[in-house]
Design a protein around this motif. Structure first.
Motif, PDB file in Angstrom:
ATOM      1  N   HIS A  30      97.818  76.876  51.608  1.00 50.39           N
ATOM      2  CA  HIS A  30      97.832  75.469  52.033  1.00 50.39           C
ATOM      3  C   HIS A  30      97.369  74.554  50.906  1.00 50.39           C
ATOM      4  N   THR A  88      99.969  73.769  48.442  1.00 50.02           N
ATOM      5  CA  THR A  88     100.960  72.769  48.841  1.00 50.02           C
ATOM      6  C   THR A  88     100.467  71.354  48.587  1.00 50.02           C
ATOM      7  N   LEU A 141     106.231  72.443  56.440  1.00 50.92           N
ATOM      8  CA  LEU A 141     105.320  71.420  55.930  1.00 50.92           C
ATOM      9  C   LEU A 141     105.469  70.145  56.758  1.00 50.92           C
ATOM     10  N   GLU A 175      98.171  66.444  55.364  1.00 53.43           N
ATOM     11  CA  GLU A 175      99.119  67.528  55.127  1.00 53.43           C
ATOM     12  C   GLU A 175      98.823  68.692  56.075  1.00 53.43           C
ATOM     13  N   SER A 200     100.182  72.715  57.074  1.00 55.85           N
ATOM     14  CA  SER A 200     101.005  73.889  56.784  1.00 55.85           C
ATOM     15  C   SER A 200     101.120  74.719  58.060  1.00 55.85           C
ATOM     16  N   VAL A 222      97.341  75.151  59.507  1.00 57.74           N
ATOM     17  CA  VAL A 222      96.211  74.919  58.604  1.00 57.74           C
ATOM     18  C   VAL A 222      96.238  73.457  58.176  1.00 57.74           C
ATOM     19  N   SER A 223      95.117  72.756  58.346  1.00 60.23           N
ATOM     20  CA  SER A 223      95.054  71.354  57.933  1.00 60.23           C
ATOM     21  C   SER A 223      93.624  70.847  58.051  1.00 60.23           C
TER      22      SER A 223
END
Length: 275
Positions: free
Chosen positions: A144, A147, A207, A214, A216, A253-254
């Motif tokens: 993550h 990204t 995404l 953001e 993931s 995930v964030s």
């Protein structure tokens, strides 16, 4: 034109750790911060080192016995010591045997060693159970964070599900559905997708952004890795939440609000159900 000079040298290990620990002088810290704004490699090193320091600190306290357990153990040791030094206080005195007095003096220490061994065994068993989960969680978090890099470019850049979903055909041993834009939670946007791997197994990486945070989303076959079902946690300020369908495991995930993350997960789970 007065252009700022480009910083080409990377931060050394001493400077990097001192920066994380807040041990640099104001001038040194300003220089490090200026470097980090232009150096992606050093920024990732700072993130990685920060996560490692936080994980190490948590690991040092993860298996500490609770105060209640220590108090019960101390009381048991005191009681055992009193019975050994004064056998007449026993309710059912046993026939005395000729035992060296020195043996009584070392028994409390032996009990302490036994208790420590038991606690160590419990800790090792817990560590074995958690090790695989922690390793996979760290892998997800690392992916993550990658990204978030300005240099990271997904293989598919599109908010159109009809573009993203077909791209995975032939690249994954499973299929999945994507919701229409109108079905997504408020202020949630699909940005693109990538092909990735988790524990050596192919996975889809979707995404999204939620309120400019953001996100993931990893999708993997449910049968390939049961550890994903126990991943829900918070690591280094990032939330990792999981959901399942009959065929898929979905991991989000964030650093967005966990409730918003769960709303997106709920939509993705719902869209996998057959019409």
């Amino acid at each position: 034109m007065n252009e700022k000079p480009q910083i080409t040298e990377h931060l050394n290990s001493y400077t990097l750790n001192a920066f994380i620990d807040g041990e640099l002088s104001p001038a040194e810290r300003q220089g490090a911060e200026q470097h980090l704004t232009t150096c992606h490699a050093c920024t990732l090193r700072v993130l990685s080192a920060t996560q490692l320091k936080a994980a190490t600190a948590r690991a040092g306290h993860r298996f500490a016995p609770p105060p209640e357990a220590l108090r019960r153990l101390a009381a048991q040791l005191r009681s055992q010591s009193q019975l050994q030094t004064n056998p007449l206080t026993q309710t059912n005195p046993q026939p005395q045997t000729k035992t060296p007095a020195r043996l009584y003096s070392i028994r409390p220490a032996a009990w302490a060693a036994l208790a420590a061994a038991i606690l160590l065994t419990i800790s090792l068993l817990s560590w074995r159970q958690l090790h695989q989960t922690n390793t996979l969680a760290a892998e997800l978090l690392d992916q993550h964070l990658a990204t978030l890099s300005s240099a990271a470019t997904p293989q598919v850049i599109s908010s159109d599900r009809h573009t993203v979903k077909p791209w995975f055909q032939g690249r994954l041993p499973f299929s999945f559905n994507l919701p229409d834009t109108a079905v997504l939670p408020s202020d949630t946007i699909l940005k693109g997708a990538d092909l990735t791997y988790l524990n050596g197994q192919p996975a889809a990486l979707l995404l999204f952004t939620i309120h400019k945070h953001e996100v993931s989303i990893f999708l993997i076959q449910r049968s390939t890795n049961s550890t994903l079902s126990t991943l829900s946690s918070t690591r280094a300020g990032f939330t990792i939440h999981t959901a399942t369908t009959p065929d898929l495991r979905i991991v989000a995930v964030s650093d967005v609000n966990p409730a918003d993350l769960d709303n997106l997960l709920a939509v993705l789970v719902q869209i996998q159900k057959p019409a």
